[in-house]
Design an enzyme around this catalytic site. Structure first.
Site, PDB file in Angstrom:
ATOM      1  N   HIS A   3       0.476  -1.264  -0.003  1.00  0.00           N
ATOM      2  CA  HIS A   3       0.074  -0.026  -0.004  1.00  0.00           C
ATOM      3  C   HIS A   3       0.983   1.242  -0.133  1.00  0.00           C
ATOM      4  O   HIS A   3       0.599   2.128  -0.647  1.00  0.00           O
ATOM      5  CB  HIS A   3      -0.811   0.127   1.234  1.00  0.00           C
ATOM      6  CG  HIS A   3      -1.999  -0.915   1.180  1.00  0.00           C
ATOM      7  ND1 HIS A   3      -2.756  -1.257   2.207  1.00  0.00           N
ATOM      8  CD2 HIS A   3      -2.538  -1.490   0.029  1.00  0.00           C
ATOM      9  CE1 HIS A   3      -3.826  -2.231   1.709  1.00  0.00           C
ATOM     10  NE2 HIS A   3      -3.672  -2.296   0.359  1.00  0.00           N
ATOM     11  N   HIS A  13      -4.230  -5.339 -11.037  1.00  0.00           N
ATOM     12  CA  HIS A  13      -2.975  -5.005 -10.554  1.00  0.00           C
ATOM     13  C   HIS A  13      -2.012  -5.313 -11.938  1.00  0.00           C
ATOM     14  O   HIS A  13      -1.074  -4.491 -12.126  1.00  0.00           O
ATOM     15  CB  HIS A  13      -2.568  -5.712  -9.281  1.00  0.00           C
ATOM     16  CG  HIS A  13      -3.198  -5.371  -8.215  1.00  0.00           C
ATOM     17  ND1 HIS A  13      -2.969  -3.951  -7.629  1.00  0.00           N
ATOM     18  CD2 HIS A  13      -4.231  -5.640  -7.601  1.00  0.00           C
ATOM     19  CE1 HIS A  13      -3.772  -3.794  -6.652  1.00  0.00           C
ATOM     20  NE2 HIS A  13      -4.214  -4.851  -6.468  1.00  0.00           N
TER      21      HIS A  13
END
Length: 422
Positions: A259, A392
């Site tokens: 993150h 992703h």
């Protein structure tokens, strides 16, 4: 299709972002992923989760972020000329509006299976992905994009945006009862992603301003106080909850280096869109990236999923998405300095991450990426079954091909990823 190998030109001494063969390999892998995930579309317009060989897994309800991410991913597919991208976008847009959208209570339910609601929870995490889908559909020229954008913008404004804090409220029941006091970084981070996309697609300044407020909280207030590791979990007063442990994928204990990498890339995107003001955002992004890579890189390769507040590894699970986000973050740093002037350490990390991704995650035989591997780099299935995600890995392929820090999807839509750049 002619196979392009290896990942970069043998003996190439320059930055990989200037290497024509590296660009060709990235485009090849992107197309291979899109062909694999084409098979996820069902006759009823929903999307199946695919096993590693591309066969549908048993249905257990379609989650909101899956539907929205497919729209975003196939917008990127349309940008590079993938045949059939429009049918995937059309299906996703219809499924959002007719299945996930709650005609009685408003907003979008988390899980559906055809006409059946399998999980009526209303999550900020899911709703910001609807905003991302609306922005992506607008870039793709979809005729219902403005309708979706207007609806999701009103829902976020009414239920999720807290003007007094400049952050998002987390979760409600289907009929909008706030059933928890949890506040989290993950939904807000993806809120930044969606708001920046909405700003790029619509030109509305509100989205840029709100994304900036979220970024300031996590990267200018929280990260420096925690040695550039970002706390994930908070109370309703936005006080750090260091002992929280929830869903092992969405709300794990500790901090999540992946993150930090993702937020650093978004921080640079926002800074670029805002005109590159002298706020130190570029320096903050570098601090986040260097801390995350330093903490999380494991012996034998791969990034640890979570680390404690002192940097010690909590979870050694090796997932595809932190490596994907690391690739995007390093590509952003290299673009920031210019490929030929980039720091040697940035180039080294970019190559290291791609080499690991190529050997551990990329399925060159069938397409798509394996979502997790063991310590020896072999596919594993502890947390995930099959190949549940294109979002992703596709961005890891395509974002290095776009020339800028921001408006990357728009650049791909305009065909500006044809040649390597310096």
């Amino acid at each position: 299709m002619t196979e392009i190998a290896p990942i970069a030109s043998p003996g190439f001494d320059g930055p990989w972002l200037t290497d024509p063969q590296h660009h060709a390999w990235l485009m090849q892998d992107a197309r291979r992923q899109l062909r694999f995930f084409d098979a996820s579309l069902r006759s009823d317009g929903g999307f199946d989760v695919l096993d590693v060989d591309g066969t549908p897994l048993p249905r257990a309800g379609q989650e909101l972020h899956t539907t929205a991410r497919m729209i975003h991913s196939y917008m990127l597919g349309k940008a590079i000329g993938h045949p059939g991208a429009d049918r995937m976008i059309d299906a996703g847009m219809d499924y959002l509006w007719t299945r996930h959208r709650d005609a009685k209570w408003g907003g979008y339910v988390w899980g559906v299976d055809g006409e059946t609601v399998t999980d009526g929870t209303k999550l900020a995490y899911g709703h910001v992905f609807v905003l991302l889908a609306a922005a992506s559909a607008r870039l793709a020229g979809h005729p219902e994009a403005d309708r979706l954008h207007a609806d999701i913008a009103e829902v976020i404004e009414r239920h999720f945006w807290a003007e007094e804090t400049g952050l998002l409220i987390e979760e409600y029941t289907r009929d909008w009862y706030a059933f928890s006091f949890y506040r989290g970084m993950n939904s807000n981070m993806h809120g930044v992603e969606a708001m920046l996309a909405a700003h790029e697609a619509t030109g509305e300044a509100l989205w840029l301003e709100r994304a900036g407020r979220i970024l300031d909280f996590f990267t200018a207030r929280m990260a420096p106080d925690y040695d550039w590791r970002i706390p994930e979990h908070y109370s309703v007063q936005w006080e750090v909850d260091p002992t929280y442990s929830g869903n092992p994928m969405f709300r794990p204990a500790g901090t999540t280096p992946g993150h930090s990498l993702e937020l650093a890339r978004l921080l640079l995107q926002h800074w670029d869109l805002a005109g590159r003001p002298a706020t130190g955002a570029d320096t903050r992004a570098r601090h986040l990236i260097e801390r995350a890579l330093g903490d999380a890189w494991l012996h034998g390769g791969g990034l640890a999923y979570t680390v404690d507040f002192d940097g010690s590894v909590l979870s050694r699970d090796r997932y595809w998405w932190p490596v994907s986000e690391g690739i995007g973050a390093l590509a952003s740093l290299i673009k920031l300095d210019g490929a030929e002037a980039a720091r040697e350490s940035d180039e080294d990390w970019y190559r290291r991450l791609w080499r690991y991704a190529e050997t551990a995650f990329v399925d060159t035989a069938r397409g798509g990426w394996f979502p997790e591997v063991d310590a020896d780099g072999r596919p594993a299935a502890r947390q995930f079954q099959g190949k549940p995600d294109i979002y992703h890995a596709l961005q890891a392929d395509l974002y290095p091909l776009a020339p800028g820090l921001s408006r990357q999807a728009g650049a791909l839509m305009q065909g500006r990823a044809a040649a390597p750049f310096g």
